[in-house]
Write a protein that holds these residues in place. Structure first.
Motif, PDB file in Angstrom:
ATOM      1  N   GLU A 118      35.876  20.153  10.421  1.00  0.00           N
ATOM      2  CA  GLU A 118      34.774  19.529  10.542  1.00  0.00           C
ATOM      3  C   GLU A 118      34.090  19.051   9.461  1.00  0.00           C
ATOM      4  O   GLU A 118      33.519  17.981   9.294  1.00  0.00           O
ATOM      5  CB  GLU A 118      33.569  20.238  11.484  1.00  0.00           C
ATOM      6  N   SER A 145      38.751  18.361  13.505  1.00  0.00           N
ATOM      7  CA  SER A 145      37.430  17.638  13.614  1.00  0.00           C
ATOM      8  C   SER A 145      37.325  17.058  14.910  1.00  0.00           C
ATOM      9  O   SER A 145      38.202  16.656  15.496  1.00  0.00           O
ATOM     10  CB  SER A 145      37.227  16.649  12.654  1.00  0.00           C
ATOM     11  N   THR A 146      35.898  16.755  15.532  1.00  0.00           N
ATOM     12  CA  THR A 146      35.672  16.238  16.739  1.00  0.00           C
ATOM     13  C   THR A 146      36.166  14.695  16.737  1.00  0.00           C
ATOM     14  O   THR A 146      36.647  14.206  17.767  1.00  0.00           O
ATOM     15  CB  THR A 146      34.323  16.278  16.835  1.00  0.00           C
TER      16      THR A 146
END
Length: 228
Positions: A118, A145-146
């Motif tokens: 992230e 990561s999102t």
């Protein structure tokens, strides 16, 4: 005024990477040219100096409704300046981001790989990051990561990876959607060749050697925290 109207009037942030002849006053001239079109410079990072050029990343705010092309026109109005890329930027500006990321991982080592994935896009200004482990059956996604693309299983012929590397985004293993977006790719081992972080920048700009070295150094520190 309604929230929708306020949001419509809010300035938009962009990351613009420029090549500037490394001479006194040139960066100031670029800043002045951007100011004349209403762009507000929020930060400047020197990415690399090579062959008489400075490669700089500028995060700027542009009044809502102004096309990002005006940034290119303004910057390149200065003699010798070339714009490598312009893209929307939603990162958090923080001069101590590496240290804070390492401290956050040290506080929660069980989530260390996820926190690292992230944090990397904010530090090297990539679009996304994914951590892979190498197993006998191939690559295993360990964290992402999102913002990372959801591709499921990937064949990664370069695993295990002995050292940080800028990868060719046109290779056969690269998903078609990544290629269509012109995604620039870089990877680094996290302490050992069979555990790596892959970072992508859809639409560029390309990763520079200095950025790769910064990523490798950070991954080395994180590996000590995780495995210590």
């Amino acid at each position: 005024m309604s929230r929708t109207k306020l949001e419509a009037l809010s300035p938009v942030s962009f990351l613009i990477r420029v090549q500037i002849p490394d001479r006194p006053g040139n960066l100031g001239s670029v800043a002045s040219a951007l100011g004349e079109i209403g762009a507000d410079i929020l930060s400047v990072d020197v990415v690399e100096r090579i062959g008489g050029l400075a490669i700089d990343d500028l995060v700027v705010e542009l009044p809502s409704g102004r096309p990002p092309d005006v940034l290119i026109t303004a910057a390149e109005s200065i003699d010798g300046v070339e714009v490598d890329a312009v893209r929307p930027y939603a990162g958090v500006l923080d001069t101590h981001r590496e240290l804070e990321l390492v401290e956050e991982i040290a506080a929660e080592p069980s989530r260390g790989l996820q926190i690292f994935a992230e944090g990397v896009p904010k530090i090297i200004r990539s679009g996304w990051a994914i951590v892979f482990g190498h197993r006998s059956g191939g690559a295993e996604q360990l964290a992402a990561s999102t913002s990372a693309p959801q591709e499921g299983y990937l064949e990664l012929p370069w695993l295990p990876l002995p050292r940080a590397t800028i990868l060719d985004g046109d290779e056969a293993w690269v998903p078609e959607t990544w290629q269509e977006l012109g995604t620039e790719l870089a990877a680094t081992p996290i302490g050992k060749p069979d555990r790596v972080l892959l970072a992508g920048r859809p639409g560029g700009p390309m990763f520079r050697a200095a950025e790769l070295a910064r990523l490798a150094h950070l991954a080395g520190i994180v590996s000590v925290v995780l495995d210590g």
